[in-house]
Write an enzyme that holds these catalytic residues in place. Structure first.
Site, PDB file in Angstrom:
ATOM      1  N   SER A 153      72.350  14.756  49.465  1.00  0.00           N
ATOM      2  CA  SER A 153      72.959  15.232  50.709  1.00  0.00           C
ATOM      3  C   SER A 153      72.816  16.746  50.821  1.00  0.00           C
ATOM      4  O   SER A 153      72.892  17.448  49.805  1.00  0.00           O
ATOM      5  CB  SER A 153      74.449  14.893  50.725  1.00  0.00           C
ATOM      6  N   TYR A 166      81.843  15.134  46.071  1.00  0.00           N
ATOM      7  CA  TYR A 166      80.628  14.611  46.719  1.00  0.00           C
ATOM      8  C   TYR A 166      79.418  15.518  46.442  1.00  0.00           C
ATOM      9  O   TYR A 166      78.333  15.042  46.110  1.00  0.00           O
ATOM     10  CB  TYR A 166      80.938  14.527  48.214  1.00  0.00           C
ATOM     11  N   LYS A 170      75.990  14.605  44.555  1.00  0.00           N
ATOM     12  CA  LYS A 170      74.726  14.652  45.289  1.00  0.00           C
ATOM     13  C   LYS A 170      73.718  15.614  44.648  1.00  0.00           C
ATOM     14  O   LYS A 170      72.513  15.379  44.713  1.00  0.00           O
ATOM     15  CB  LYS A 170      74.988  15.027  46.750  1.00  0.00           C
TER      16      LYS A 170
END
Ligand code: NAI
Length: 299
Positions: A153, A166, A170
């Protein structure tokens, strides 16, 4: 222009009950692949489960004349990951392609993020991608063929407020991608990552409504389709993709500064500008090339 086909190929796509994964599944199936549609069917935060989303996508694929089976196991457990790969072996006799796409969100500012909220997000994105790929790996090696895509991401590559968990997962996937590319090279296993942007339930509250069509998931899938195709020889790379734009993202090293008589804190201070230069940069293909640059500088 010759069409990219996947006849005879078997693909596992995790988190394929909706959003990006669903689009990947529909597209690969339409191009002839047999697809395992995995989806736990839970909420955006990972809570709950349902057989509905995976089954609905399988039905859609079959209606379009394709072949697919549903799987609702959890990518975040070793047993779940094994069962996902086993579903491909039982239904189609092999596995060629793994698209690690399943994901959840537990956004919080760093100050308020509980350790469990960090762990849960790492467990699905990073550990889940490790587990599913790890379960598939012996089969890919044995047949000397495999195509794997990780879903990173921009939040991980560039950082994003409220996403310490997150973003860590990622960016971790970028390291996993590069390492598996090195380990898979001998076996014709190509491993790459995408860092997408698309209008899904994960992002619908972030973008103004007029971007719904412009950022459709359909505009991400073509990059996945190319990366998992047998004619793609590239490996270890990461591509941002969204809205029809696609670009390579790379980790590079600037020219740097080398102290002539050791290195003191004052040398670092006095050469800070040179140390932060980005041109000319070295784009090392592997750790060996980066180490050689250091050896060259100090010899
Ligand atoms: P989504 O929420 O529509 O789809 C994710 C799917 O993964 C859901 O259907 C969910 O049930 C499934 N899933 C979650 N945990 C699972 C587990 N433990 N086992 C099996 N399935 C599980 O979200 P979207 O946007 O389609 O996301 C797909 C991937 O793309 C995710 O990895 C996400 O982080 C990534 N991504 C998406 C972006 C976007 O703009 N939509 C931006 C950057 C990355």
């Amino acid at each position: 222009m010759s069409e990219l086909r996947f006849n005879g190929r078997v693909a596992v796509i995790t988190g394929a009950g909706q959003g990006l994964g669903r689009q990947h599944a529909l597209e690969l199936a339409a191009r002839g692949a047999k697809v395992v549609v995995n989806d736990l069917g839970g909420a955006l935060d990972g809570s709950g489960s349902s057989t509905g989303p995976a089954a609905a996508v399988v039905e859609e694929i079959k209606k379009n004349g394709g072949e697919a089976v549903a799987n609702t196991d959890n990518v975040a457990t070793p047993e779940g990951a094994q069962a996902i790969v086993q579903t491909a072996l039982d239904a189609f006799g092999k596995i060629d392609i793994v698209v690690n796409n399943a994901g959840i969100l537990r956004d919080k500012s760093f100050k308020n993020m509980a350790p469990e909220e960090f762990d849960q997000v790492i467990a699905v994105h990073l550990r889940g991608s490790f587990l599913v790929t790890h379960a598939a790996w012996p089969h890919l090696r044995e047949q000397a063929y495999g195509r794997v895509v990780m879903t990173s991401s921009p939040a991980g590559l560039f950082g994003n407020f409220g996403q310490a968990n997150y973003a860590s997962a990622k960016m971790g996937l970028v390291g996993l991608t590069k390492t598996l590319a090195a380990e898979g090279a001998k076996y014709n296993i190509k491993v790459n990552a995408i860092a997408p942007i698309a209008w899904t339930r994960m992002t619908e509250e972030m973008f103004p409504p007029e971007y719904k069509e412009k950022l459709s998931a359909e505009l991400v899938t073509p990059v996945v389709a190319w990366l998992v195709h047998e004619s793609n020889e590239g490996t270890g790379e990461t591509y941002t993709v969204g809205g029809g734009r696609v670009a390579r993202v790379f980790v590079a090293e600037g020219p740097g500064f080398t102290g002539q008589n050791g290195l003191r804190a004052e040398d670092v201070r006095d050469n800070w500008q040179q140390i932060n230069e980005t041109e000319p940069y070295l784009l090392a293909k592997n750790i060996g090339e980066q180490t050689m640059a250091i050896f060259d500088a100090i010899k």
